[in-house]
Scaffold this active site. Structure first.
Site, PDB file in Angstrom:
ATOM      1  N   GLU A  25     -31.201  34.848  29.004  1.00 45.54           N
ATOM      2  CA  GLU A  25     -30.414  35.798  29.791  1.00 45.54           C
ATOM      3  C   GLU A  25     -29.002  35.251  29.884  1.00 45.54           C
ATOM      4  O   GLU A  25     -28.805  34.100  30.275  1.00 45.54           O
ATOM      5  CB  GLU A  25     -30.994  35.971  31.192  1.00 45.54           C
ATOM      6  CG  GLU A  25     -32.292  36.744  31.255  1.00 45.54           C
ATOM      7  CD  GLU A  25     -32.823  36.861  32.678  1.00 45.54           C
ATOM      8  OE1 GLU A  25     -32.078  36.520  33.631  1.00 45.54           O
ATOM      9  OE2 GLU A  25     -33.976  37.272  32.849  1.00 45.54           O
ATOM     10  N   ASP A  31     -26.552  37.977  43.798  1.00 45.42           N
ATOM     11  CA  ASP A  31     -26.682  36.578  43.408  1.00 45.42           C
ATOM     12  C   ASP A  31     -26.300  35.643  44.543  1.00 45.42           C
ATOM     13  O   ASP A  31     -25.466  35.965  45.393  1.00 45.42           O
ATOM     14  CB  ASP A  31     -25.806  36.293  42.184  1.00 45.42           C
ATOM     15  CG  ASP A  31     -26.299  37.026  40.953  1.00 45.42           C
ATOM     16  OD1 ASP A  31     -27.448  36.777  40.568  1.00 45.42           O
ATOM     17  OD2 ASP A  31     -25.551  37.851  40.412  1.00 45.42           O
ATOM     18  N   TYR A  80     -39.193  42.245  35.211  1.00 47.00           N
ATOM     19  CA  TYR A  80     -38.698  41.046  35.892  1.00 47.00           C
ATOM     20  C   TYR A  80     -39.138  41.141  37.354  1.00 47.00           C
ATOM     21  O   TYR A  80     -38.643  41.982  38.094  1.00 47.00           O
ATOM     22  CB  TYR A  80     -37.178  41.006  35.773  1.00 47.00           C
ATOM     23  CG  TYR A  80     -36.503  39.723  36.254  1.00 47.00           C
ATOM     24  CD1 TYR A  80     -36.930  39.030  37.368  1.00 47.00           C
ATOM     25  CD2 TYR A  80     -35.394  39.229  35.578  1.00 47.00           C
ATOM     26  CE1 TYR A  80     -36.305  37.874  37.802  1.00 47.00           C
ATOM     27  CE2 TYR A  80     -34.739  38.072  35.998  1.00 47.00           C
ATOM     28  CZ  TYR A  80     -35.202  37.415  37.110  1.00 47.00           C
ATOM     29  OH  TYR A  80     -34.583  36.272  37.547  1.00 47.00           O
TER      30      TYR A  80
END
Length: 274
Positions: A51, A62, A177
């Site tokens: 990734e 994040d 994911y």
């Protein structure tokens, strides 16, 4: 239809009887040359899937480590076009390892969806994770990406219930994911029992491989996750390793790329020798 790189890699992992290692780094962090050296070295270090983060000024999903990585990359002059050039350079030496671009929609929108998909495919990108595009906006990027023959990977979380999961998985391809914790990247960890229950739940809804990320920081943890899932995703721990090798001015110390790749090697060895 012929298998894509990503489909072949997960099929190979299944044939080997093991989970894979998915690594995350940010394009251009801490500078373009060092970032390219790390990217080019990841397959030999043991990364099964890569990734590559698309730097963005407001990476809201994040944690601090990846936020700082994005800032360093942007300060080093990294752009989305240069990110694609990194992939193009990588493909001169490696035609087998899948590369997924991960990030946010704003830079893609500014680039132009059609032009971006064309350039990404030509550069050798295999798919995307765009964290701020829910299924209700699939027409904006997900569907065009799939039509271009590129994967669109969706994130699921502990709060994605059965009523929602069908919609989330509707246009997902490549792998799912699973975000194993509630919160931002690089924090916390789910118990093995909780993780296995969540994976079993997902597997009852899809035949796609399930990769688990968020909160995986050690080789042992990566090995335990890869026993339960089809792959373990490690990002913040790699970024932290990189950041520890920066000098007081935020520049790469000698040997930074090698140190990061050696850490990836310990993760890969753990995954392979469970």
């Amino acid at each position: 239809m012929a298998q894509t790189r990503l489909e072949k890699r997960f099929a190979d992992l299944k044939a080997e009887g093991r989970g894979g290692l998915v690594t995350f780094t940010t394009a251009g962090d801490p500078d373009p040359q060092t970032a390219q050296a790390i990217l080019d070295g990841l397959p030999a270090a043991g990364a099964d899937v890569i990734e590559l983060g698309m730097p963005f000024s407001d990476p809201m999903a994040d944690g601090p480590a990846i936020q700082l990585a994005s800032r360093r990359a942007l300060n080093s002059g990294m752009t989305l076009r240069k990110t694609l050039e990194m992939v193009r350079t990588f493909r001169l030496k490696d035609q087998d390892t899948p590369i997924i671009l991960m990030g946010y929609f704003n830079p893609i929108y500014i680039y132009g969806v059609g032009a971006f998909l064309k350039d990404a495919k030509e550069a050798g990108v295999d798919g995307f994770i765009v964290v701020d595009l829910p299924p209700e906006h699939d027409d904006e990027f997900c569907i065009p990406a799939l039509d271009a023959g590129l994967h669109f990977i969706r994130l699921t979380t502990p709060t994605t219930d059965s009523a929602r999961i069908g919609k989330v998985l509707e246009n997902t391809s490549g792998f799912v994911y699973y975000v194993s914790i509630l919160g931002i990247t690089g924090t916390g960890a789910a118990s093995e029992a909780e993780l296995q229950k969540a994976i079993d739940h997902l597997k009852s809804h899809t035949d796609l491989p399930v990769a688990v990320g968020f909160g995986i920081r050690t080789p042992d943890h990566a090995a335990r996750v890869s026993r339960a899932a089809d792959a373990a995703v490690v990002g913040s721990a790699i970024i932290d390793r990189l950041a520890a090798q920066l000098d007081d001015n935020g520049k790469a110390k000698p040997g930074l790329a090698q140190d990061v790749l050696e850490f990836v090697g310990t993760l890969a060895q753990a995954v392979r020798t469970q």
